[in-house]
Motif scaffolding. Structure first.
Motif, mmCIF file in Angstrom:
data_model
loop_
_atom_site.group_PDB
_atom_site.id
_atom_site.type_symbol
_atom_site.label_atom_id
_atom_site.label_comp_id
_atom_site.label_asym_id
_atom_site.label_seq_id
_atom_site.Cartn_x
_atom_site.Cartn_y
_atom_site.Cartn_z
ATOM 1 N N LEU A 59 -14.406 42.083 -45.972
ATOM 2 C CA LEU A 59 -15.114 42.168 -47.263
ATOM 3 C C LEU A 59 -15.516 43.586 -47.618
ATOM 4 C CD1 LEU A 59 -16.620 40.649 -49.623
ATOM 5 C CD2 LEU A 59 -18.582 40.552 -48.113
ATOM 6 N N THR A 60 -16.099 44.297 -46.670
ATOM 7 C CA THR A 60 -16.543 45.657 -46.957
ATOM 8 C C THR A 60 -15.599 46.694 -46.362
ATOM 9 O OG1 THR A 60 -18.088 45.360 -45.131
ATOM 10 C CG2 THR A 60 -18.996 45.211 -47.335
ATOM 11 N N GLY A 61 -14.410 46.239 -45.954
ATOM 12 C CA GLY A 61 -13.393 47.161 -45.462
ATOM 13 C C GLY A 61 -12.145 46.977 -46.303
ATOM 14 N N GLN A 62 -10.982 46.941 -45.649
ATOM 15 C CA GLN A 62 -9.746 46.803 -46.404
ATOM 16 C C GLN A 62 -9.225 45.367 -46.357
ATOM 17 O OE1 GLN A 62 -6.953 50.192 -45.922
ATOM 18 N NE2 GLN A 62 -8.413 50.968 -44.436
ATOM 19 N N THR A 63 -8.464 45.015 -47.400
ATOM 20 C CA THR A 63 -7.790 43.722 -47.435
ATOM 21 C C THR A 63 -6.349 43.973 -47.018
ATOM 22 O OG1 THR A 63 -9.185 43.059 -49.255
ATOM 23 C CG2 THR A 63 -7.200 41.771 -48.911
ATOM 24 N N VAL A 64 -5.903 43.275 -45.989
ATOM 25 C CA VAL A 64 -4.580 43.575 -45.444
ATOM 26 C C VAL A 64 -3.681 42.330 -45.476
ATOM 27 C CG1 VAL A 64 -5.527 45.366 -43.951
ATOM 28 C CG2 VAL A 64 -5.264 43.062 -43.050
#
Ligand SMILES: Cc1cc2nc3c(=O)[nH]c(=O)nc-3n(C[C@H](O)[C@H](O)[C@H](O)COP(=O)(O)OP(=O)(O)OC[C@H]3O[C@@H](n4cnc5c(N)ncnc54)[C@H](O)[C@@H]3O)c2cc1C
Ligand SMILES: Nc1ncnc2c1ncn2[C@@H]1O[C@H](COP(=O)(O)O)[C@@H](O)[C@H]1O
Lengths: 273, 337
Positions: free
Chosen positions: B269-274
């Protein structure tokens, strides 16, 4: 400075239970056990820690059907002084706008009774509706500042609270005027397990039930009639994962099996071979 | 009075429109063409007129700008007022926000200010007509808000038939970014919105601690991620496995917060979507905030010593065991192949 805190907690269908549908497509909540929303336990813990440090009162509130009473005892055991259950058939079918209105009306009444109110704490989201709307919406109804995703409450001083809030890639520290609504994200507050003695004592503590008339809730603003949103359809999603689990004390054997299986399924692990 | 536009709230990132906001514009354009509507955007900040120009290049016919030195950094209450006032004045049919840590607190606040309905975390939105089964009344240009609920096992379609605007937050990482076309021209409208001093003083930001992103996991084909279960030593194993497999290294927020690895590796959520071909989660429990960032991976493999860890509910291949035993052996076997 003692602080008076209201904690919002939602009785939810046990997240570990499998939910069933009724023939009309709505969720059957009757068959399953209700528990306090897991995220709200962090908010309770935060409230109780404030009380231990600064003094003051912690009042819990839930808007739920009457049979939710049992799920709320745990909160009383942890250190909530008083509990209000806002319960009325007219509240059934409320969406987040209607729920936040009803809760804010009840908070106003608690506020009046206590004489002063400093903080309203809630969880970041509920495990059944997962919206995170209630905190900010209650803030708006009451005209109070709100902060979502609060990692920790650092200090309460001079009519303000210092909080650490999670953001993308880090944190911000912010100073918020009291009274304020904080949605606790739970990363810093490990909920305590109440001692048996406290559990027993909690059975005797009273849970006060309020209906909409007692709170002065405008009935046109709650329930299905007061809710702008309508759920038109629900369906279960098939998790398309293979779900193959490998478990064997003989790790070599287990890994051979795993590697063999993915080879058979035609999956390349990206090894340059 | 007719309502016929979709309004998108555009977040900024440095001196550009945020990527997830552009994705939302892509989706809004799709809905608009289906229902013969226009797409407009609202931007709040200071010195953001150049960003507004950028937004018009992505196919937005009008950008409403609330530009004010006191709005230079995000602050919930003044931003709520700015956006709510623009909505009152422009009367869009639909208002969309990204389901980010900002959007998820700002959008419900705006909705409560306008006394309208809002749906959180949509994974898709569609537009069409809807007949209320209890009254037989037909509503047009209804936004179908589709979202997971009950922790993700159940999907729900939600509508807001009679309140305007119809509001929703939409998850990032789901739609493409519309191409940038500088030959497009859109109107930019500046609004002078009055915001009381008191609104600024209720919440004061004292300190911001943020790391910039360098590693791009979005295009990685294979990702090996480590979590709290790894510790500093386990993360070494994670790196080694990634190296052997020719993949990138990812991490949970717990691993990043513990200081074992930098933020630019964080998935969630607060990082990257992979969306790699293969995602291997090691010592990660599978909290929703992590899972939203990796659930669209083609194949998910998890290694965890707890057979009840939620991550196993979203995996194709789950290995139950101690990572300190399993991973070195796995590396050895893969090297031998
Ligand atoms: C607003 C907000 C945003 C967030 N954003 C993100 C985000 O972007 N990304 C993210 O990841 N999280 C995010 N989180 C945090 C998230 O809620 C979880 O706290 C986090 O993902 C947990 O990380 P973890 O799985 O590594 O740790 P834990 O939940 O502690 O899990 C550790 C796991 O390791 C296993 N384990 C331990 N030792 C071993 C061993 N020797 N061998 C094998 N297994 C072992 C355990 O069984 C356990 O399942 C966010 C939270 C909030 C509130
Ligand atoms: N019916 C309710 N009664 C009491 N508190 C609630 C209720 N619904 C939501 N909350 C609070 O609001 C938070 C966010 O919930 P939600 O917006 O439903 O995701 C929860 O973690 C609770 O603290």
């Amino acid at each position: 400075m003692p602080v008076n805190v209201v904690v919002l907690m939602k009785p939810v269908v046990d997240p570990k239970a499998i939910v069933n549908f009724r023939p009309d497509g709505t969720i059957d909540r009757s068959a399953v056990k209700l528990v306090v929303n897991p995220y709200d336990k962090y908010a309770i813990e935060a409230a109780v820690q404030l009380k231990e440090k600064l003094g003051g009162k912690v009042v819990g509130i839930a808007m739920a059907p009457l049979h939710a009473v049992d799920s709320l005892r745990e909160a009383l055991a942890i250190g909530v002084d008083e509990f209000i259950l806002l319960s009325d058939l007219k509240l059934a079918g409320s969406d987040t706008l209607a729920t936040s209105y009803a809760l804010s009306a009840a908070i106003r009444k608690i506020w009046q009774k206590l004489g002063s109110l400093d903080l309203i704490l809630c969880g970041i989201e509920s495990s059944d509706s997962n919206t995170g709307h209630i905190g900010p919406e209650v803030g708006e109804w009451l005209g109070l500042p709100s902060v979502s995703y609060v990692d920790s409450i650092l200090e309460v001083r001079d009519g303000s609270v210092l909080v650490k809030r999670l953001i993308e890639g880090g944190y911000v520290v912010m100073k918020v005027k009291l009274p304020a609504v904080l949605s606790i994200a739970g990363t810093s507050y490990q909920p305590r397990i109440p001692a048996l003695r406290e559990v027993l004592a909690a059975r005797r503590k009273q849970i006060t039930v309020w209906n909409t008339a007692e709170v002065g809730i405008d009935q046109s603003l709650v329930g299905l009639a007061g809710s702008p949103t309508r759920v038109v359809r629900m369906w279960r999603i098939e998790i398309k994962r293979r779900g193959k689990i490998f478990s064997d004390p003989d790790v070599d054997k287990m890994l051979e099996k795993f590697l063999e299986e993915i080879r058979r399924d035609g999956i390349s692990l990206g090894v340059r071979s | 009075m007719t309502f016929s536009k979709i309004l998108v709230y555009v977040e900024t990132s440095e001196d550009s429109p945020a990527e997830h906001s552009l994705e939302l514009i892509w989706k809004a354009r799709e809905l608009a063409s289906k229902a013969d509507m226009s797409v407009e955007a609202v931007l709040v900040g200071h010195g953001v007129f150049d960003i507004a120009r950028e937004v018009t290049y992505r196919g937005v016919s009008k950008v409403h700008v609330v530009d004010n030195p006191r709005l230079a950094t995000y602050s919930l209450i003044p931003y709520t007022t700015a956006i709510a006032e623009v909505i009152k004045k422009t009367e869009p049919e639909i208002a969309l926000f990204s389901a980010t840590v900002i959007g998820r607190e700002l959008a419900p606040r705006v909705a409560a200010r306008l006394k309208t309905g809002i749906t959180a975390d949509c994974t898709d939105v569609d537009i069409g007509s809807w007949v209320d089964p209890s009254t037989g009344r037909k509503y047009e240009k209804v936004l179908y808000q589709i979202r997971p609920t009950y922790g993700g096992e159940i999907m729900a379609a939600i509508v807001t038939p009679s309140h305007r605007p119809q509001m929703a937050t939409v998850r990032p990482g789901l739609f493409p970014i519309p191409p940038r076309d500088t030959s497009r021209s859109g109107e930019i409208v500046g609004w002078n919105i009055e915001i009381a001093d008191e609104e600024f003083s209720k919440i004061e930001v004292l300190e911001v601690r943020r790391e910039q992103r360098k590693v791009d996991l979005k295009s990685a084909k294979l990702i090996v991620s480590g979590g709290r279960g790894c510790g500093l030593k386990g993360l070494e194993l994670v790196r080694e496995l990634a190296e052997v497999l020719g993949g990138e290294v990812g991490a949970s927020r717990a691993a990043v917060d513990s200081g074992w690895i930098s933020y630019d590796h964080q998935v969630g959520l607060t990082g990257q979507t992979v969306k790699p071909e293969v995602y291997i989660a090691i010592g990660i429990s599978g909290a929703v905030q992590h899972v939203v960032g990796m659930k669209d991976s083609k194949i998910v493999i998890a290694i965890n010593k707890d057979p009840d860890a939620p991550i196993f509910r979203v995996t194709d291949y789950g290995i139950v065991g101690d990572l300190f035993v399993v991973v070195p052996k796995l590396i050895e076997k893969l090297k031998r192949r």
